[in-house]
Scaffold this motif. Sequence first.
Motif, mmCIF file in Angstrom:
data_model
loop_
_atom_site.group_PDB
_atom_site.id
_atom_site.type_symbol
_atom_site.label_atom_id
_atom_site.label_comp_id
_atom_site.label_asym_id
_atom_site.label_seq_id
_atom_site.Cartn_x
_atom_site.Cartn_y
_atom_site.Cartn_z
ATOM 1 N N LYS A 30 0.844 -1.195 0.000
ATOM 2 C CA LYS A 30 0.000 0.000 0.000
ATOM 3 C C LYS A 30 0.880 1.246 0.000
ATOM 4 O O LYS A 30 2.011 1.227 0.492
ATOM 5 C CB LYS A 30 -0.933 0.007 1.208
ATOM 6 C CG LYS A 30 -2.003 -1.065 1.127
ATOM 7 C CD LYS A 30 -2.931 -1.020 2.299
ATOM 8 C CE LYS A 30 -3.976 -2.120 2.193
ATOM 9 N NZ LYS A 30 -4.842 -2.149 3.371
ATOM 10 N N SER A 31 0.350 2.322 -0.532
ATOM 11 C CA SER A 31 1.082 3.582 -0.615
ATOM 12 C C SER A 31 0.822 4.442 0.612
ATOM 13 O O SER A 31 -0.190 4.283 1.295
ATOM 14 C CB SER A 31 0.657 4.359 -1.863
ATOM 15 O OG SER A 31 0.885 3.600 -3.024
ATOM 16 N N THR A 32 1.727 5.358 0.858
ATOM 17 C CA THR A 32 1.538 6.360 1.900
ATOM 18 C C THR A 32 1.446 7.720 1.224
ATOM 19 O O THR A 32 2.311 8.088 0.434
ATOM 20 C CB THR A 32 2.711 6.350 2.907
ATOM 21 O OG1 THR A 32 2.778 5.054 3.507
ATOM 22 C CG2 THR A 32 2.523 7.399 3.975
ATOM 23 N N SER A 33 0.364 8.431 1.514
ATOM 24 C CA SER A 33 0.158 9.762 0.959
ATOM 25 C C SER A 33 0.667 10.801 1.931
ATOM 26 O O SER A 33 0.647 10.591 3.143
ATOM 27 C CB SER A 33 -1.332 10.021 0.722
ATOM 28 O OG SER A 33 -1.868 9.064 -0.138
ATOM 29 N N GLY A 34 1.092 11.913 1.399
ATOM 30 C CA GLY A 34 1.537 13.006 2.254
ATOM 31 C C GLY A 34 1.239 14.324 1.586
ATOM 32 O O GLY A 34 1.172 14.416 0.357
ATOM 33 N N GLY A 35 1.046 15.344 2.392
ATOM 34 C CA GLY A 35 0.759 16.647 1.827
ATOM 35 C C GLY A 35 1.007 17.750 2.817
ATOM 36 O O GLY A 35 1.146 17.527 4.022
ATOM 37 N N CYS A 36 1.087 18.952 2.276
ATOM 38 C CA CYS A 36 1.196 20.135 3.116
ATOM 39 C C CYS A 36 0.429 21.268 2.434
ATOM 40 O O CYS A 36 0.291 21.297 1.210
ATOM 41 C CB CYS A 36 2.649 20.519 3.363
ATOM 42 S SG CYS A 36 3.597 20.841 1.883
ATOM 43 N N PHE A 37 -0.077 22.173 3.253
ATOM 44 C CA PHE A 37 -0.924 23.251 2.753
ATOM 45 C C PHE A 37 -0.458 24.568 3.332
ATOM 46 O O PHE A 37 -0.163 24.670 4.527
ATOM 47 C CB PHE A 37 -2.386 22.961 3.122
ATOM 48 C CG PHE A 37 -2.846 21.639 2.582
ATOM 49 C CD1 PHE A 37 -3.354 21.548 1.300
ATOM 50 C CD2 PHE A 37 -2.724 20.479 3.336
ATOM 51 C CE1 PHE A 37 -3.738 20.322 0.780
ATOM 52 C CE2 PHE A 37 -3.102 19.254 2.826
ATOM 53 C CZ PHE A 37 -3.614 19.176 1.546
ATOM 54 N N PHE A 38 -0.389 25.569 2.463
ATOM 55 C CA PHE A 38 0.089 26.890 2.840
ATOM 56 C C PHE A 38 -1.007 27.922 2.628
ATOM 57 O O PHE A 38 -1.732 27.863 1.642
ATOM 58 C CB PHE A 38 1.282 27.298 1.961
ATOM 59 C CG PHE A 38 2.519 26.501 2.205
ATOM 60 C CD1 PHE A 38 3.521 26.992 3.023
ATOM 61 C CD2 PHE A 38 2.711 25.266 1.597
ATOM 62 C CE1 PHE A 38 4.682 26.280 3.248
ATOM 63 C CE2 PHE A 38 3.864 24.540 1.811
ATOM 64 C CZ PHE A 38 4.848 25.047 2.640
ATOM 65 N N LEU A 39 -1.103 28.863 3.541
ATOM 66 C CA LEU A 39 -1.911 30.057 3.351
ATOM 67 C C LEU A 39 -0.907 31.182 3.204
ATOM 68 O O LEU A 39 -0.279 31.596 4.177
ATOM 69 C CB LEU A 39 -2.844 30.305 4.539
ATOM 70 C CG LEU A 39 -3.817 31.466 4.389
ATOM 71 C CD1 LEU A 39 -4.728 31.268 3.172
ATOM 72 C CD2 LEU A 39 -4.657 31.620 5.644
#
Length: 192
Positions: A163-172
């Motif tokens: 299975k894959s691992t997802s990752g993310g980040c969000f900027f304002l």
Amino acid sequence: MVDEFVENMTQKFEMSMCGELKYFLVLQIVQSEKGVFISQSAYAHSLVKIFGLEDNKISRTPMSSALKLARDEAGEDVDSKLYRGMIGSLLYFTASKPDHTFNVGVCARYQAKPKVSHLNAVKRIIKYVKGTENLRIYYSKNSNENLVGYYDADWAGCADDRKSTSGGCFFLGNNLISWLSKKQNFVSLSTA
């Protein structure tokens, strides 16, 4: 405007002003005219000390890119209570350290039957914490209002179930406001 807000709050609720916020839970907060710094340097220092790694060399990365953790059925068992304590401490640490989120999440998968290989990976993360304990997140007051997100996944990165691992980040604007790392519930059939 802030003074008006505080005045309205004190009229509705019993509260007192204790001055500028410097600590919240284990977050250290430093405010300036240009923005706010948030860190957990005191917690990081105590984490390294609690697990007896203060005399060890620091690690420049939290985990080797060549290392693929797996169940390691043939490996030697370690104290699961100690391992869970280390993982729990590191999970709490990810509140201000987005660079730890993926690695701690991978190590957390093996809490049921931790082996020496898993413990060594967690110790390396703590040695990395030791080397980065004074790093802080900066939130600028003078930032734009653009919301931008970055998201990716390692294709079939888990050696146990593919299975894959997802990752993310969000900027304002310039400010990092959210980050995540999560093992997917399904097996990816393609990279698209």
